[in-house]
Design an enzyme around this catalytic site. Structure first.
Site, PDB file in Angstrom:
ATOM      1  N   LYS A  68       0.820  -1.215   0.000  1.00 17.72           N
ATOM      2  CA  LYS A  68       0.000   0.000   0.000  1.00 17.72           C
ATOM      3  C   LYS A  68       0.852   1.262   0.000  1.00 17.72           C
ATOM      4  CE  LYS A  68      -4.423  -1.602   1.202  1.00 17.72           C
ATOM      5  NZ  LYS A  68      -5.630  -1.493   2.007  1.00 17.72           N
ATOM      6  N   LYS A 118      -5.935 -12.636  -7.552  1.00 19.33           N
ATOM      7  CA  LYS A 118      -7.237 -12.685  -6.899  1.00 19.33           C
ATOM      8  C   LYS A 118      -8.190 -11.646  -7.501  1.00 19.33           C
ATOM      9  CE  LYS A 118      -8.764 -11.407  -2.327  1.00 19.33           C
ATOM     10  NZ  LYS A 118      -8.471 -11.247  -0.916  1.00 19.33           N
ATOM     11  N   LYS A 132     -11.690  -6.075  -5.384  1.00 15.20           N
ATOM     12  CA  LYS A 132     -12.615  -4.959  -5.510  1.00 15.20           C
ATOM     13  C   LYS A 132     -11.897  -3.691  -5.956  1.00 15.20           C
ATOM     14  CE  LYS A 132     -12.338  -4.448  -0.513  1.00 15.20           C
ATOM     15  NZ  LYS A 132     -12.976  -4.888   0.706  1.00 15.20           N
TER      16      LYS A 132
END
Ligand code: TRP
Length: 338
Positions: free
Chosen positions: A118, A200, A203
């Site tokens: 992040k 994966k 979202k």
């Protein structure tokens, strides 16, 4: 009679309302949670305090938090049998998070892969919250003394750090915290991106990429499946081979999860038919599986009073449990009682 009453094991998990729920979050997590309500005492929350570690548009965050609750319920998490709440409504999370910050080491927090990822993605906003995220997550968990914490692969490192923090705390003050096990459901389908089947389904992917949202309209879902990546081979055969045909394997996993059919049954069903038939068939099965969820969630979003009732009752119950642990912790570390 009394002695025979067995205390149910407790399960807790959270999802950040930082994006819309995907088909992956439904098939990989929420669907299994709803099947656990009898067996376990279940707590699920919208991790809104975690969401603000990345800058959010305030109105969007509020809307998504409520939508997420409506979607949880529409997916089958019955509020009568599960405690559903919003993290920021239970002030004990932030309070225990602060205390646990004082028992989480700089080196440990620095080693978290999510922090590193992040930080790389948000280079202009590497804030303290992003760094101490795992202490708050440890608080979320430890407040409720759960037996199991269902999480995805990417959160296992955080659950391990939660253990480290809890063990350190218990080592100093005695057995205050119980160490929960990460819980990976046995039949847990791990759903991958439709356009990049080795990653994966996330979202945070772009709208036009390989993710399907729970609330996507049928035409959009069909479009996504029709353009799903199958294979670079020319075999054009529906066969489960995760290693060499990850795209087809992913579509088969999705089809199996929504129809209940085994891989052998699916191979037989599409024998000699090829991807051109298979891909829209998966799309249609997904559309049908999501239709009742989408309709129910939209219906619930119109009943704000009902949703408020659910999250208020959830927060009240969660707060009662959380308060017991927080009091104990405050006392142990030497904070003067009120
Ligand atoms: N960090 C989790 C995620 O990003 C969400 C989360 C926050 C969570 N607190 C938790 C999950 C406690 C399990 C338990 O997906």
């Amino acid at each position: 009679m009394q002695a025979e009453t067995v205390q149910k094991k407790r399960m807790l998990s959270g999802i950040k309302p930082s994006g819309e729920l995907t088909l992956g979050s439904y098939l990989g997590a929420i669907k299994h949670w709803s099947a656990r309500a009898e067996e376990f005492d279940c707590y699920y929350f919208m991790a809104d305090l975690h969401a603000i570690t990345v800058r959010q548009n305030p109105a969007d965050l509020r809307r998504r938090t409520l939508e997420q609750l409506a979607q949880y319920i529409a997916c089958g998490l019955d509020p009568q049998r599960n405690t559903l709440f919003i993290q920021s409504h239970v002030h004990q999370h932030a309070e225990l998070g602060w205390v646990l910050n004082c028992y989480a080491m700089f080196g440990e927090l620095s080693r978290m892969t999510q922090f590193k990822d992040k930080s790389a993605k948000n280079a202009d906003n590497i804030n303290g919250g992003l760094f101490t995220y795992p202490s708050l997550m440890a608080a979320d968990i430890l407040l409720y003394l759960p037996d199991f914490v269902p999480v995805g692969e990417d959160q296992k490192q955080h659950v391990e750090l939660c253990h480290t923090i809890a063990r350190r705390f218990n080592g100093i003050y005695g057995e205050v915290f119980k160490l929960p096990k990460p819980y990976v459901p046995k039949v847990g389908a791990r759903i991958m991106s439709l356009t990049n089947p080795v990653a994966k389904m996330s979202k945070s992917e772009d709208a036009d990429s390989g993710r399907v949202l729970l609330m996507d309209p049928p035409e959009q879902i069909m479009r996504q499946f029709k353009r799903a990546i199958t294979d670079s081979d020319t075999e054009n055969c529906v066969r489960y081979d995760k290693e060499n045909k990850p795209g087809v394997a992913n579509l088969m996993t999705i089809y199996s999860a929504v129809t209940g059919k085994s891989f052998e049954q699916i191979e037989a069903e599409f024998a000699g038919k090829g991807y051109g038939v298979f891909k829209p068939a998966v799309g249609e099965a997904v559309v049908e599986a999501l239709r009742p969820i989408r309709e129910e969630a939209a219906h619930l979003m119109k009943d704000k009073a009902y949703l408020e009732g659910v999250y208020r009752a959830g927060a009240e119950k969660a707060s009662r449990e959380a308060e017991k642990t927080l009091r104990k912790v405050y006392k142990k570390v030497g904070l003067l009682a009120k």
